[in-house]
Design a protein around this motif. Structure first.
Motif, PDB file in Angstrom:
ATOM      1  N   THR A   1      12.590  38.379  82.551  1.00 45.44           N
ATOM      2  CA  THR A   1      14.028  38.400  82.774  1.00 45.44           C
ATOM      3  C   THR A   1      14.307  38.176  84.262  1.00 45.44           C
ATOM      4  O   THR A   1      13.392  38.287  85.095  1.00 45.44           O
ATOM      5  N   PRO A   2      15.548  37.863  84.641  1.00 45.33           N
ATOM      6  CA  PRO A   2      15.857  37.660  86.069  1.00 45.33           C
ATOM      7  C   PRO A   2      15.427  38.833  86.946  1.00 45.33           C
ATOM      8  O   PRO A   2      14.955  38.643  88.071  1.00 45.33           O
ATOM      9  N   ARG A   3      15.560  40.050  86.446  1.00 45.89           N
ATOM     10  CA  ARG A   3      15.217  41.239  87.230  1.00 45.89           C
ATOM     11  C   ARG A   3      13.764  41.246  87.679  1.00 45.89           C
ATOM     12  O   ARG A   3      13.433  41.785  88.747  1.00 45.89           O
ATOM     13  N   ASP A   4      12.874  40.637  86.891  1.00 36.04           N
ATOM     14  CA  ASP A   4      11.450  40.707  87.188  1.00 36.04           C
ATOM     15  C   ASP A   4      11.093  40.018  88.498  1.00 36.04           C
ATOM     16  O   ASP A   4      10.152  40.437  89.185  1.00 36.04           O
ATOM     17  N   PHE A   5      11.824  38.970  88.865  1.00 40.13           N
ATOM     18  CA  PHE A   5      11.558  38.307  90.147  1.00 40.13           C
ATOM     19  C   PHE A   5      11.997  39.202  91.305  1.00 40.13           C
ATOM     20  O   PHE A   5      11.402  39.183  92.381  1.00 40.13           O
ATOM     21  N   ASP A   6      13.035  39.987  91.087  1.00 39.25           N
ATOM     22  CA  ASP A   6      13.522  40.916  92.105  1.00 39.25           C
ATOM     23  C   ASP A   6      12.539  42.063  92.305  1.00 39.25           C
ATOM     24  O   ASP A   6      12.266  42.494  93.429  1.00 39.25           O
ATOM     25  N   LEU A   7      11.970  42.559  91.213  1.00 39.64           N
ATOM     26  CA  LEU A   7      11.060  43.702  91.275  1.00 39.64           C
ATOM     27  C   LEU A   7       9.631  43.316  91.626  1.00 39.64           C
ATOM     28  O   LEU A   7       8.843  44.177  92.038  1.00 39.64           O
ATOM     29  N   SER A   8       9.304  42.060  91.461  1.00 40.92           N
ATOM     30  CA  SER A   8       7.918  41.639  91.664  1.00 40.92           C
ATOM     31  C   SER A   8       7.441  41.918  93.082  1.00 40.92           C
ATOM     32  O   SER A   8       8.103  41.591  94.054  1.00 40.92           O
ATOM     33  N   PRO A   9       6.243  42.522  93.233  1.00 44.78           N
ATOM     34  CA  PRO A   9       5.679  42.740  94.573  1.00 44.78           C
ATOM     35  C   PRO A   9       5.121  41.463  95.177  1.00 44.78           C
ATOM     36  O   PRO A   9       4.663  41.468  96.319  1.00 44.78           O
ATOM     37  N   TYR A  10       5.153  40.350  94.427  1.00 49.50           N
ATOM     38  CA  TYR A  10       4.606  39.092  94.915  1.00 49.50           C
ATOM     39  C   TYR A  10       5.691  38.093  95.323  1.00 49.50           C
ATOM     40  O   TYR A  10       5.370  36.977  95.711  1.00 49.50           O
ATOM     41  N   PHE A  11       6.961  38.495  95.203  1.00 47.34           N
ATOM     42  CA  PHE A  11       8.075  37.648  95.625  1.00 47.34           C
ATOM     43  C   PHE A  11       8.823  38.325  96.765  1.00 47.34           C
ATOM     44  O   PHE A  11       9.201  39.497  96.661  1.00 47.34           O
TER      45      PHE A  11
ATOM     46  N   GLN B   1      13.921  27.228 100.050  1.00 48.07           N
ATOM     47  CA  GLN B   1      12.776  26.326 100.044  1.00 48.07           C
ATOM     48  C   GLN B   1      12.461  25.947  98.594  1.00 48.07           C
ATOM     49  O   GLN B   1      12.692  26.746  97.681  1.00 48.07           O
ATOM     50  N   PRO B   2      11.962  24.725  98.377  1.00 49.10           N
ATOM     51  CA  PRO B   2      11.607  24.340  97.005  1.00 49.10           C
ATOM     52  C   PRO B   2      10.679  25.365  96.361  1.00 49.10           C
ATOM     53  O   PRO B   2       9.710  25.817  96.963  1.00 49.10           O
ATOM     54  N   GLY B   3      11.016  25.738  95.139  1.00 47.89           N
ATOM     55  CA  GLY B   3      10.247  26.760  94.438  1.00 47.89           C
ATOM     56  C   GLY B   3      10.874  28.135  94.494  1.00 47.89           C
ATOM     57  O   GLY B   3      10.466  29.034  93.751  1.00 47.89           O
ATOM     58  N   ASP B   4      11.872  28.328  95.372  1.00 43.63           N
ATOM     59  CA  ASP B   4      12.564  29.619  95.443  1.00 43.63           C
ATOM     60  C   ASP B   4      13.358  29.862  94.163  1.00 43.63           C
ATOM     61  O   ASP B   4      13.897  28.929  93.551  1.00 43.63           O
ATOM     62  N   VAL B   5      13.457  31.131  93.803  1.00 45.81           N
ATOM     63  CA  VAL B   5      14.243  31.531  92.641  1.00 45.81           C
ATOM     64  C   VAL B   5      15.555  32.125  93.139  1.00 45.81           C
ATOM     65  O   VAL B   5      15.553  33.048  93.966  1.00 45.81           O
ATOM     66  N   LEU B   6      16.674  31.591  92.676  1.00 45.50           N
ATOM     67  CA  LEU B   6      17.991  32.102  93.046  1.00 45.50           C
ATOM     68  C   LEU B   6      18.520  32.944  91.894  1.00 45.50           C
ATOM     69  O   LEU B   6      18.790  32.427  90.804  1.00 45.50           O
ATOM     70  N   LEU B   7      18.637  34.257  92.124  1.00 49.99           N
ATOM     71  CA  LEU B   7      19.207  35.148  91.124  1.00 49.99           C
ATOM     72  C   LEU B   7      20.714  35.198  91.287  1.00 49.99           C
ATOM     73  O   LEU B   7      21.225  35.166  92.403  1.00 49.99           O
ATOM     74  N   VAL B   8      21.416  35.291  90.168  1.00 46.44           N
ATOM     75  CA  VAL B   8      22.875  35.246  90.180  1.00 46.44           C
ATOM     76  C   VAL B   8      23.430  36.425  89.390  1.00 46.44           C
ATOM     77  O   VAL B   8      22.936  36.744  88.302  1.00 46.44           O
ATOM     78  N   GLU B   9      24.449  37.064  89.962  1.00 43.03           N
ATOM     79  CA  GLU B   9      25.184  38.097  89.228  1.00 43.03           C
ATOM     80  C   GLU B   9      26.336  37.404  88.504  1.00 43.03           C
ATOM     81  O   GLU B   9      27.380  37.158  89.075  1.00 43.03           O
ATOM     82  N   GLY B  10      26.116  37.070  87.255  1.00 41.90           N
ATOM     83  CA  GLY B  10      27.124  36.321  86.511  1.00 41.90           C
ATOM     84  C   GLY B  10      28.307  37.174  86.103  1.00 41.90           C
ATOM     85  O   GLY B  10      28.249  38.406  86.108  1.00 41.90           O
ATOM     86  N   ASN B  11      29.394  36.490  85.721  1.00 43.78           N
ATOM     87  CA  ASN B  11      30.584  37.210  85.263  1.00 43.78           C
ATOM     88  C   ASN B  11      31.042  36.719  83.899  1.00 43.78           C
ATOM     89  O   ASN B  11      32.202  36.874  83.526  1.00 43.78           O
TER      90      ASN B  11
ATOM     91  N   HIS C   1      21.194  35.997  85.683  1.00 49.51           N
ATOM     92  CA  HIS C   1      20.841  34.584  85.578  1.00 49.51           C
ATOM     93  C   HIS C   1      19.880  34.221  86.705  1.00 49.51           C
ATOM     94  O   HIS C   1      19.862  34.863  87.760  1.00 49.51           O
ATOM     95  N   ALA C   2      19.074  33.193  86.479  1.00 49.62           N
ATOM     96  CA  ALA C   2      18.137  32.720  87.490  1.00 49.62           C
ATOM     97  C   ALA C   2      18.090  31.204  87.461  1.00 49.62           C
ATOM     98  O   ALA C   2      18.157  30.590  86.393  1.00 49.62           O
ATOM     99  N   ALA C   3      17.987  30.598  88.654  1.00 55.21           N
ATOM    100  CA  ALA C   3      17.856  29.147  88.784  1.00 55.21           C
ATOM    101  C   ALA C   3      16.752  28.865  89.792  1.00 55.21           C
ATOM    102  O   ALA C   3      16.465  29.689  90.664  1.00 55.21           O
TER     103      ALA C   3
END
Length: 278
Positions: free
Chosen positions: A227-237, A43-53, A70-72
């Protein structure tokens, strides 16, 4: 209009950026999502985290102690269809070599990804986040900041844990801070949406327990430190998994006979031997 002079620092910066974006060999994604599946779920506004290489990815993952480098931001159909008939860009991201650009979902079809969604985001705020990111397209990374790039050539720099986030945020100006997750964090900062929890003991509110976590959260007050990790750890996402969004039922899976045989053999190997009869 006079073309900008190509200085020695420009040339060195482009060379360093190119080296940092070289892909590491041997990368094997576990469960990459195809672009069509992602498009149905995102959905618009979603954050896509990526495991880059890339080589820079290894340093970011080490410094953040995370899988995600990475995050987009997903903007849906907000970007126009390309006139050449190519795939519509639906992600906006910031990369070292390109700056802030719009790219198609297929760019990450061979990577492990994770969808992080702001909970309860209203249509107006969602549109504001998307609009902010679109307005930043064309922002360039200042390749003259040689020191900013040199620090990423050490995949595991010998720095204490408490300094690693500061090392990520190290920069001499706004262009150096506009890197992937920091620009997304700024977009959410504009609508006053939280990413990491407050340090509080109020009933029913998230709080950090360890001294290190409290210190980190107190320190992170500016978008340039996210950092990208913060969106993963956030209790609001919310963490959104595409395979579970359309009525996943494990009973409908079809297992091959070979897989069943291997599973049975492993179960037999780990099973405890029966007790001898009295």
């Amino acid at each position: 209009m006079t073309a900008p002079v190509d200085t020695l620092l420009d040339r060195i910066g482009r060379w360093l950026a190119g080296r940092l974006q070289d892909e590491s060999s041997g990368y094997e994604p576990y469960t990459p999502s195809d672009p069509e599946t992602l498009r149905r779920v995102l959905q618009p506004g979603d954050v896509l985290l990526v495991e880059g290489n890339q080589k820079i990815s290894a340093a970011i993952k080490y410094l953040t102690q995370s899988t995600w480098s990475h995050a987009a931001l997903y903007v849906g159909d907000a970007m126009p269809e390309p006139e050449d008939g190519s795939e519509r860009p639906r992600l906006i991201e910031v990369t070292l070599g390109e700056g802030c650009v719009a790219v198609p979902l297929s760019r990450y079809s061979t990577y492990n990804t994770r969808i992080c969604r702001a909970s309860g985001l209203g249509p107006e705020d969602r549109a504001a986040v998307v609009s902010f990111m679109i307005g930043k397209i064309g922002l360039r990374y200042d390749l003259k900041n040689i020191l900013d790039m040199l620090r990423y050539f050490f995949p595991t720099p010998p720095v204490p844990v408490r300094w690693r986030r500061r090392m990520i945020a190290f920069g001499s100006g706004d262009p150096t801070r506009a890197i992937c997750s920091t620009l997304i964090a700024e977009a959410y900062e504009r609508i006053r949406y939280p990413i990491l929890p407050e340090v509080t003991h109020a009933p029913g509110r998230a709080s950090a327990k360890s001294r290190y976590s409290r210190g980190e959260i107190l320190h992170i007050r500016h978008h340039s430190l996210f950092t990208p990790r913060d969106f993963d750890l956030s209790p609001y996402f919310l963490i959104v998994k595409p395979t579970l969004e359309y009525g996943f039922d494990y009973r409908r899976l079809h297992w091959s006979e070979d897989e069943i045989a291997v599973a049975a053999a492993k179960a037999a190997e780990t099973a405890e031997p029966p007790e001898p009869a009295p």
